[in-house]
Motif scaffolding. Structure first.
Motif: not given
Length: 290
Positions: A122-140
């Motif tokens: 992944a370009f920016s790591g694999d630590d997910p971003i928590h947003l509005l109760g869901a998770t989003l991968l930085p690669q997304s």
């Protein structure tokens, strides 16, 4: 609500990939009225070449650039050796040529590389971003941002540059464009190069999430074609919106009905568009005087 947001994030991510494939369809369709079913293979090539160049020791940005340039060269070769010699042939024949090119590219990739699944970091790591109760991968975010950036760049290209207007003029009337001095051969070459480069960029962006192998292009071509039809074939804005909507439809179908029906969504969209609104969401109704 948390589950809904998770499905929305997943749908937007995959929908952004479909949008990039649909944008590739749109560029070539606008320049030549050809529906290029090898577009999915450009996405596959972008991912595969980047993976093997990265494994060979190249830095990831340089490997991605190499993949985009190499895929653009393959797009130019497809135009020069397959499409241009058949200029004037029925549309069905041109479509069959692009399907044959897709099979050839897929077979060559299988021989040159392998049949295995591959992944990029992944370009920016694999630590997910928590947003509005869901998770989003930085690669997304890279994938979604890439789709919007390409759309804006294409909009500026077609509306603010003479070369972009030359592409539109060629699409509108090839003979008239030639009469006013536009090099339509160069325009066609440019269109295939841009389409292939955009497909390769999509492959680079999505490979860290979905993996890549020699046979992923077929499904992507179908989904991209469905997205382009949903938005209105030949309309860049329609390609972007159609791709995002198709991704959302798939994610919601898999989440609330069954993942078994996920792959059928594209076929349903194509049939619905053909029967209900053949011009798509943003396509214009045209009439032909005979």
């Amino acid at each position: 609500m948390d589950a809904l947001m998770q499905f929305v994030f997943s749908g937007l991510t995959v929908g952004a990939v479909y949008a990039l494939v649909a944008l590739g369809f749109t560029i070539i369709y606008n320049a030549s009225d050809v529906v290029n079913f090898a577009q999915g293979e450009f996405v596959m090539l972008g991912g595969m070449i980047t993976v093997f160049a990265f494994d060979a020791g190249l830095p990831l940005p340089l490997a991605a650039l190499l993949a985009i340039v190499a895929t653009a060269a393959i797009g130019i070769a497809l135009n020069k050796f397959a499409i241009e010699p058949a200029r004037g042939a029925p549309v069905v024949s041109l479509i069959i040529i692009t399907i044959g090119a897709s099979i050839l590219i897929r077979g060559a990739t299988q021989v040159l590389f392998d049949k295995q699944l591959h992944r990029l970091p992944a370009f920016s790591g694999d630590d997910p971003i928590h947003l509005l109760g869901a998770t989003l991968l930085p690669q997304s975010l890279w994938v979604i941002g890439g789709a919007f950036a390409i759309f804006i760049a294409l909009w500026l290209f077609f509306t603010r540059t003479l070369l972009g207007k030359a592409v539109l003029a060629t699409a509108n009337n090839r003979l008239a464009a030639q009469l006013v001095g536009i090099n339509t051969g160069f325009v066609m070459t440019l269109s295939f190069a841009l389409s292939a480069a955009i497909g390769a960029l999509a492959g680079v962006l999505v490979t860290p999430i979905t993996l890549v192998s020699y046979d992923v292009g077929v499904g992507l071509a179908l989904k991209g074609f469905a997205a382009a039809m949903l938005g209105g074939m030949g309309n860049p804005k329609g390609a972007l919106v159609g791709g995002l909507l198709l991704g959302l439809f798939e994610a919601l179908t898999a989440g609330y009905i069954s993942s078994q029906y996920k792959e059928a969504v594209a076929f349903v969209v194509i049939l619905a568009v053909l029967f209900v609104m053949p011009q798509g969401l943003f396509g214009q109704k045209t009439t032909e005087r005979v």
